[in-house]
Design a protein around this motif. Sequence first.
Motif, PDB file in Angstrom:
ATOM      1  N   VAL A   5       6.334  -6.832  -1.273  1.00  0.00           N
ATOM      2  CA  VAL A   5       7.136  -6.002  -0.359  1.00  0.00           C
ATOM      3  C   VAL A   5       6.794  -4.528  -0.485  1.00  0.00           C
ATOM      4  O   VAL A   5       7.129  -3.739   0.384  1.00  0.00           O
ATOM      5  CB  VAL A   5       8.655  -6.218  -0.571  1.00  0.00           C
ATOM      6  CG1 VAL A   5       9.052  -7.637  -0.174  1.00  0.00           C
ATOM      7  CG2 VAL A   5       9.070  -5.900  -2.000  1.00  0.00           C
ATOM      8  N   GLY A   6       6.119  -4.152  -1.567  1.00  0.00           N
ATOM      9  CA  GLY A   6       5.738  -2.759  -1.729  1.00  0.00           C
ATOM     10  C   GLY A   6       5.410  -2.435  -3.163  1.00  0.00           C
ATOM     11  O   GLY A   6       5.378  -3.319  -4.029  1.00  0.00           O
ATOM     12  N   GLY A   7       5.135  -1.163  -3.385  1.00  0.00           N
ATOM     13  CA  GLY A   7       4.772  -0.711  -4.726  1.00  0.00           C
ATOM     14  C   GLY A   7       5.470   0.598  -5.055  1.00  0.00           C
ATOM     15  O   GLY A   7       5.674   1.448  -4.180  1.00  0.00           O
ATOM     16  N   ILE A   8       5.853   0.721  -6.321  1.00  0.00           N
ATOM     17  CA  ILE A   8       6.445   1.976  -6.799  1.00  0.00           C
ATOM     18  C   ILE A   8       5.656   2.427  -8.017  1.00  0.00           C
ATOM     19  O   ILE A   8       5.416   1.627  -8.927  1.00  0.00           O
ATOM     20  CB  ILE A   8       7.925   1.779  -7.198  1.00  0.00           C
ATOM     21  CG1 ILE A   8       8.760   1.369  -5.983  1.00  0.00           C
ATOM     22  CG2 ILE A   8       8.486   3.053  -7.831  1.00  0.00           C
ATOM     23  CD1 ILE A   8      10.245   1.140  -6.294  1.00  0.00           C
ATOM     24  N   SER A   9       5.243   3.690  -8.014  1.00  0.00           N
ATOM     25  CA  SER A   9       4.651   4.259  -9.226  1.00  0.00           C
ATOM     26  C   SER A   9       5.533   5.404  -9.688  1.00  0.00           C
ATOM     27  O   SER A   9       6.000   6.198  -8.870  1.00  0.00           O
ATOM     28  CB  SER A   9       3.233   4.757  -8.957  1.00  0.00           C
ATOM     29  OG  SER A   9       2.407   3.657  -8.666  1.00  0.00           O
ATOM     30  N   THR A 216      -2.706   6.738  -1.546  1.00  0.00           N
ATOM     31  CA  THR A 216      -2.225   6.178  -0.290  1.00  0.00           C
ATOM     32  C   THR A 216      -3.384   5.831   0.638  1.00  0.00           C
ATOM     33  O   THR A 216      -3.466   4.717   1.135  1.00  0.00           O
ATOM     34  CB  THR A 216      -1.260   7.172   0.404  1.00  0.00           C
ATOM     35  OG1 THR A 216      -0.236   7.501  -0.526  1.00  0.00           O
ATOM     36  CG2 THR A 216      -0.639   6.561   1.651  1.00  0.00           C
ATOM     37  N   ARG A 217      -4.304   6.778   0.833  1.00  0.00           N
ATOM     38  CA  ARG A 217      -5.287   6.627   1.920  1.00  0.00           C
ATOM     39  C   ARG A 217      -6.649   6.118   1.490  1.00  0.00           C
ATOM     40  O   ARG A 217      -7.351   5.509   2.274  1.00  0.00           O
ATOM     41  CB  ARG A 217      -5.483   7.976   2.619  1.00  0.00           C
ATOM     42  CG  ARG A 217      -4.249   8.425   3.315  1.00  0.00           C
ATOM     43  CD  ARG A 217      -4.462   9.598   4.250  1.00  0.00           C
ATOM     44  NE  ARG A 217      -3.161   9.946   4.805  1.00  0.00           N
ATOM     45  CZ  ARG A 217      -2.296  10.733   4.190  1.00  0.00           C
ATOM     46  NH1 ARG A 217      -2.610  11.283   3.041  1.00  0.00           N
ATOM     47  NH2 ARG A 217      -1.113  10.982   4.723  1.00  0.00           N
ATOM     48  N   SER A 254      -4.278  -1.237   3.629  1.00  0.00           N
ATOM     49  CA  SER A 254      -3.599  -0.235   4.435  1.00  0.00           C
ATOM     50  C   SER A 254      -2.110  -0.185   4.068  1.00  0.00           C
ATOM     51  O   SER A 254      -1.402  -1.187   4.193  1.00  0.00           O
ATOM     52  CB  SER A 254      -3.788  -0.583   5.913  1.00  0.00           C
ATOM     53  OG  SER A 254      -3.079   0.323   6.696  1.00  0.00           O
ATOM     54  N   VAL A 255      -1.661   0.967   3.602  1.00  0.00           N
ATOM     55  CA  VAL A 255      -0.255   1.113   3.201  1.00  0.00           C
ATOM     56  C   VAL A 255       0.337   2.366   3.840  1.00  0.00           C
ATOM     57  O   VAL A 255      -0.387   3.283   4.225  1.00  0.00           O
ATOM     58  CB  VAL A 255      -0.106   1.235   1.663  1.00  0.00           C
ATOM     59  CG1 VAL A 255      -0.494  -0.046   0.966  1.00  0.00           C
ATOM     60  CG2 VAL A 255      -0.883   2.422   1.121  1.00  0.00           C
ATOM     61  N   ALA A 256       1.654   2.385   3.929  1.00  0.00           N
ATOM     62  CA  ALA A 256       2.346   3.575   4.414  1.00  0.00           C
ATOM     63  C   ALA A 256       3.126   4.177   3.261  1.00  0.00           C
ATOM     64  O   ALA A 256       3.692   3.445   2.441  1.00  0.00           O
ATOM     65  CB  ALA A 256       3.288   3.191   5.547  1.00  0.00           C
ATOM     66  N   GLU A 257       3.130   5.503   3.211  1.00  0.00           N
ATOM     67  CA  GLU A 257       3.926   6.172   2.175  1.00  0.00           C
ATOM     68  C   GLU A 257       5.384   6.198   2.623  1.00  0.00           C
ATOM     69  O   GLU A 257       5.709   6.693   3.693  1.00  0.00           O
ATOM     70  CB  GLU A 257       3.410   7.595   1.960  1.00  0.00           C
ATOM     71  CG  GLU A 257       4.205   8.323   0.903  1.00  0.00           C
ATOM     72  CD  GLU A 257       3.650   9.707   0.571  1.00  0.00           C
ATOM     73  OE1 GLU A 257       2.423   9.877   0.532  1.00  0.00           O
ATOM     74  OE2 GLU A 257       4.476  10.613   0.364  1.00  0.00           O
ATOM     75  N   VAL A 258       6.262   5.656   1.783  1.00  0.00           N
ATOM     76  CA  VAL A 258       7.691   5.626   2.088  1.00  0.00           C
ATOM     77  C   VAL A 258       8.359   6.880   1.520  1.00  0.00           C
ATOM     78  O   VAL A 258       9.232   7.485   2.137  1.00  0.00           O
ATOM     79  CB  VAL A 258       8.347   4.371   1.466  1.00  0.00           C
ATOM     80  CG1 VAL A 258       9.851   4.353   1.709  1.00  0.00           C
ATOM     81  CG2 VAL A 258       7.702   3.103   2.003  1.00  0.00           C
ATOM     82  N   HIS A 259       7.928   7.269   0.338  1.00  0.00           N
ATOM     83  CA  HIS A 259       8.612   8.362  -0.352  1.00  0.00           C
ATOM     84  C   HIS A 259       7.752   8.869  -1.505  1.00  0.00           C
ATOM     85  O   HIS A 259       7.028   8.100  -2.128  1.00  0.00           O
ATOM     86  CB  HIS A 259       9.941   7.836  -0.914  1.00  0.00           C
ATOM     87  CG  HIS A 259      10.683   8.806  -1.773  1.00  0.00           C
ATOM     88  ND1 HIS A 259      11.179   9.995  -1.302  1.00  0.00           N
ATOM     89  CD2 HIS A 259      11.010   8.772  -3.086  1.00  0.00           C
ATOM     90  CE1 HIS A 259      11.786  10.648  -2.288  1.00  0.00           C
ATOM     91  NE2 HIS A 259      11.693   9.923  -3.378  1.00  0.00           N
ATOM     92  N   ARG A 260       7.844  10.181  -1.753  1.00  0.00           N
ATOM     93  CA  ARG A 260       7.233  10.703  -2.988  1.00  0.00           C
ATOM     94  C   ARG A 260       8.081  11.824  -3.551  1.00  0.00           C
ATOM     95  O   ARG A 260       8.833  12.475  -2.822  1.00  0.00           O
ATOM     96  CB  ARG A 260       5.800  11.161  -2.746  1.00  0.00           C
ATOM     97  CG  ARG A 260       5.651  12.573  -2.274  1.00  0.00           C
ATOM     98  CD  ARG A 260       4.247  13.100  -2.438  1.00  0.00           C
ATOM     99  NE  ARG A 260       3.290  12.580  -1.459  1.00  0.00           N
ATOM    100  CZ  ARG A 260       2.167  13.239  -1.130  1.00  0.00           C
ATOM    101  NH1 ARG A 260       1.867  14.385  -1.697  1.00  0.00           N
ATOM    102  NH2 ARG A 260       1.346  12.746  -0.227  1.00  0.00           N
ATOM    103  N   PRO A 278       3.387  -2.118   2.621  1.00  0.00           N
ATOM    104  CA  PRO A 278       2.294  -2.564   3.481  1.00  0.00           C
ATOM    105  C   PRO A 278       2.447  -1.944   4.873  1.00  0.00           C
ATOM    106  O   PRO A 278       3.547  -1.906   5.408  1.00  0.00           O
ATOM    107  CB  PRO A 278       2.449  -4.075   3.546  1.00  0.00           C
ATOM    108  CG  PRO A 278       3.324  -4.434   2.386  1.00  0.00           C
ATOM    109  CD  PRO A 278       4.169  -3.254   2.074  1.00  0.00           C
ATOM    110  N   ALA A 279       1.331  -1.449   5.438  1.00  0.00           N
ATOM    111  CA  ALA A 279       1.412  -0.787   6.763  1.00  0.00           C
ATOM    112  C   ALA A 279       1.496  -1.844   7.856  1.00  0.00           C
ATOM    113  O   ALA A 279       1.068  -2.968   7.675  1.00  0.00           O
ATOM    114  CB  ALA A 279       0.196   0.084   6.987  1.00  0.00           C
TER     115      ALA A 279
END
Length: 279
Positions: A5-9, A216-217, A254-260, A278-279
């Motif tokens: 569902v996503g990734g957090i670092s 991200t890119r 391909s991913v979208a940045e949700v938050h930083r 995931p984008a």
Amino acid sequence: MARIVGGISTSHVPLIGKAIAEGRQAEPYWRPFFAGYEPVHEWLAKVRPDVLVMIYNDHGLNFFLDKLPTFAVGAAAEYRNADEGWGLKLFPPFPGDQDLSWHLIESLIADEFDITTCQEMLVDHAFAIPMALMWPNTRHWPVRTVPVCINTVQHPLPSPARCYKLGQAIGRAIASYPSDVRVLVVGTGGMSHQLDGQRAGFINSEFDQLCFEKLTRDPQALTRYSVRQLVELAGTQGVEILMWLAARGALSSSVAEVHRNYHIPISNTASGLLVLQPA
Ligand code: DHB
Ligand code: FE
């Protein structure tokens, strides 16, 4: 099938554990740091992971210089938190997911990652503090966990390219897991910091910003560094960005940045937080 569902670092500085234990989150020093996790709580409530793969580095608690695997995967029913010497208050044990652990182990070894398998594993601040940041004030953790540990203690360390490939292999393993679970991939450590030697206190925000952009890119760009270059650019402990790179490898290309969030300093560290989906 399982789905990422996503990734957090996130950074995992021990002093955060002390701030949590003493309830200092609203103090001026801590507010800009803890406020960064509020959007993470909202996002987690939306994506509702069942299980998380925690890519982190042990700091001499479960592994020491006598025996130090480059890559290790937990396969225990639960993981107890212990303190390798910071005097931190301990968090409740973290539930394991032995089915997913063994699937990951089988898949990684078939994929030529000859990892160490741990049916007992104590986890340090690098595992526990990110859990407490994602799910604060929790006595019962809402997710099962699978720890993946990367050596950053004893050189030679695995290269950024190798850690990224490990992440890709973890992504393939999760994609082939025949159960409808929602998986979150977490990478802990970083960003730039150096705790010892002549450059103690070293922080390189320019390089940290480059890492955010590239993760991200264009994560492949970060795989071209050597470990020595990472030490030069991010500090001796800044090599923990290897965990971020492995976590990124598990996600789709391909991913979208949700938050930083980025805040200097937390203790000796440029603290960073990045949420991708995931984008
Ligand atoms: C600090 C940061 C770390 O990543 C760690 O493992 C220990 C200490 C610090 O900034 O104090
Ligand atoms: Fe650390």
